[in-house]
Design an enzyme around this catalytic site. Structure first.
Site: not given
Ligand code: HC1
Length: 584
Positions: A302, A364
């Site tokens: 993620c 991304e």
């Molecule tokens: Fe994150 Fe996620 S937790 S990556 O750390 O997996 O940026 O806050 O939004 O997409 O839910 C960041 C934070 C976020 C994604 C989720």
């Protein structure tokens, strides 16, 4: 402990402290522009000079370790004069466009000038050549760089990426990639940690504010916004609230007042990620335990800075990444399919905006992997800092806003989703669901927190024993799931090196690109210090524990989504919308 005297006051500090740190611990202010906590210091700005009894010259306090019996003076006329001249020399090579600079009133150079009582720019020196360098995530304005080298330190020592260095000499000195290459042509992970520590306007996120206002003002567009887990524990700082103040409800109200049509929660998609990623993990482990071929450890996917790092540094290990897209791109994909169908809007007329603590998310969304039918899942990413600017621009009195709730069907989330915002959170959220699905019992930890992986240490590990599983999971009986968690790319390299050598003992690894996870992301409010990370982390756990719903698989809107649309985790539709594959 070491005993010394600062400004006539006896103090005791830890042996490893520098004079600057000793003063700080005792609430004595010493100006500085290059110091960074917990890493090797460069001592380049010299603004922190002090008098040390017995020393012939003034000493840079960030570079000198304390000694027993030292006598230090931080506030003599000699010190004040020297600091002022040093400051004026820095200013002689710095633009004076403060009023229109994006760091106006949040610039450390400006603040120190004010404290030092500098009221004019006495010296106008030869000006170094300034230029701008744009990438999807980070913009460099080298006319503003004061050569403090904080960005070099954070890139090399904390992230272990090391693409920034001082190039050339004298007035030709520029901090940047080798051979003056633009940042989008080198192995930058776009984590944005350099933008957090830059004291001036030289390094910043690439602006998305104007394009988002344009979308909001376009009556033909349905503008959907979503908020990452870590924003709610940090954006209050931009409005003078103490670090660690939760402002979830105010944030939702502010977004509605700004004119967004739907205010959704990335946390909803974090719950969905757990269903998809948990199923993927079980599938891989089952294959491995029943004689099939499976790539283990599986590693979370993620954090886009982390993905970019693997692509640059370990492309042969890409198959270890989970095929799940990141939660906010999952939500974007669902907004433009499931939700667009419900409200009868053409996905081409929908604009999805993500509020993220991360600069790499800006890159991304431009990846071809994050499109469906040629339409990007997400159209714009605003950092926490950018959103705060827009709220101020809109004249919204953030601190005094009433609370309101996210919209459904993409707005309900569990506490498991909240903790995605801190290191260890994705892993804990996954275990809360996977353990219960497999055994029919709750994860056996107090308050559901997997304590060995809670905290800000670089690498955390735990073993989870599966005993007496349900009928469908008998293949896991007596199996110990070995897990590891890291945040920051330095720790990630250690775990990837093990994988590359075939020596990784783990089955599942969580990696977040920034120290502390998204609470310490490159788009978060400045400053982001270890102390502030701890406070944001505590707020995230508070949000989790305050919810009746603590596990992703209990989210009724997730279950409804599967019944109405996706059918089953890792099913055909999920693969189409929510998964991808990174290739060399
Ligand atoms: Fe994150 Fe996620 S937790 S990556 O750390 O997996 O940026 O806050 O939004 O997409 O839910 C960041 C934070 C976020 C994604 C989720």
């Amino acid at each position: 402990m070491i005993n010394l005297t600062i400004n006539g006051k006896p103090v005791s500090v830890a042996e490893s402290s520098t004079i600057l740190e000793a003063a700080k611990q005792n609430n004595i202010y010493i100006p500085n522009l290059c110091y960074l906590e917990g890493v090797h210091q460069f001592g380049s700005c010299r603004l922190c000079v002090v008098e040390v009894e017995g020393a012939r010259n003034l000493q840079a306090s960030c570079m000198v370790p304390v000694r027993e019996g030292m006598v230090i003076k931080t506030n003599t006329e000699k010190v004040r004069k020297a600091r002022k001249v040093l400051y004026e020399l820095l200013l002689s090579d710095h633009p004076k466009d403060c009023l229109s600079c994006e760091r106006n009133q949040s610039c450390e150079l400006q603040e120190i000038g004010n404290r030092l009582g500098v009221t004019e720019a006495r010296f106008e020196g030869e000006r170094s050549k300034g230029f701008e360098d744009f990438s999807p995530s980070i913009t460099r304005d080298m006319s503003k760089c004061i050569l403090c080298r904080r960005c070099i330190t954070v890139c090399k020592e904390i992230q272990n990426v090391g693409i920034l260095n001082a190039q050339n000499r004298g007035f030709k000195t520029v901090v940047g990639p080798a051979m003056d290459l633009p940042i989008n042509s080198v192995n930058c992970a776009y984590c944005g940690q350099c933008t957090v520590v830059c004291p001036v306007g030289a390094l910043k996120e690439t602006d998305a504010i104007q394009s988002v206002w344009k979308a909001i003002n376009d009556k033909k567009k349905r503008v959907v916004v979503q908020v990452a887990p870590a924003i709610r524990a940090a954006i209050g700082e931009e409005f003078g609230l103490a670090p660690g103040t939760l402002v979830t409800g105010k944030l939702v109200t502010a977004l509605r007042e700004m004119g967004f049509d739907d205010v959704f929660d990335t946390n909803f998609a974090a719950d969905l990620t757990i269903m998809e990623e948990g199923t993927e993990l079980l599938t891989r482990v089952k294959k491995a335990l029943t004689g099939g071929e499976a790539t283990l450890p599986m590693v979370t996917s993620c954090s886009p800075g982390w993905i970019k790092y693997v692509e640059h540094a370990f492309p042969q290990e890409l198959d270890h990444l989970s095929t799940c897209k990141s939660p906010h791109t999952m939500l974007g994909a669902l907004a433009k399919s499931y939700y667009a169908e419900k409200i009868k809007v053409d996905p081409k007329d929908m604009v999805v905006v993500s509020i993220m603590p991360c600069t790499a998310k800006k890159f991304e969304i431009s990846r071809p992997e994050m499109k469906n039918n040629g339409v990007p899942n997400v159209d714009a990413v605003l950092t926490t800092r950018e959103l705060a600017k827009m709220i101020k621009e809109a004249g919204i009195d953030f601190v005094n806003l009433a609370d309101s709730q996210f919209d459904n069907p993409l707005g309900l989330s569990s506490g498991a989703a909240d903790i995605f915002g801190v290191t260890g959170g994705v892993m804990e959220a996954a275990l809360r669901t996977v353990y219960e699905l497999v055994t029919g019992r709750e994860l056996p930890f107090e308050k559901l927190h997997v304590t060995p992986i809670v905290g800000l240490e670089q690498i955390k590990t735990a073993d989870i024993l599966i005993e007496d599983p349900l009928e469908d999971y008998k293949f896991l009986d007596g199996f110990t799931v070995k897990i590891a968690v890291t945040s920051g790319l330095k720790g990630a390299k250690i775990l990837l090196d093990q994988i590359a050598k075939g020596e990784s003992p783990y089955h599942f690894i969580e990696v977040m690109g920034c120290s502390g996870g998204c609470i310490g992301g490159g788009g978060q409010p400045r400053p982001t210090t270890p102390e502030i990370r701890k406070k944001r982390m505590a707020a995230i756990y508070q949000e989790d524990e305050g919810k009746a719903l603590r596990k992703s698989h209990e989210n009724e809107y997730i279950n409804k989504l599967y019944q109405e649309y996706l059918v089953a985790p890792n099913g055909h539709k999920s693969h189409d919308l929510l998964h991808t594959h990174y290739t060399k």
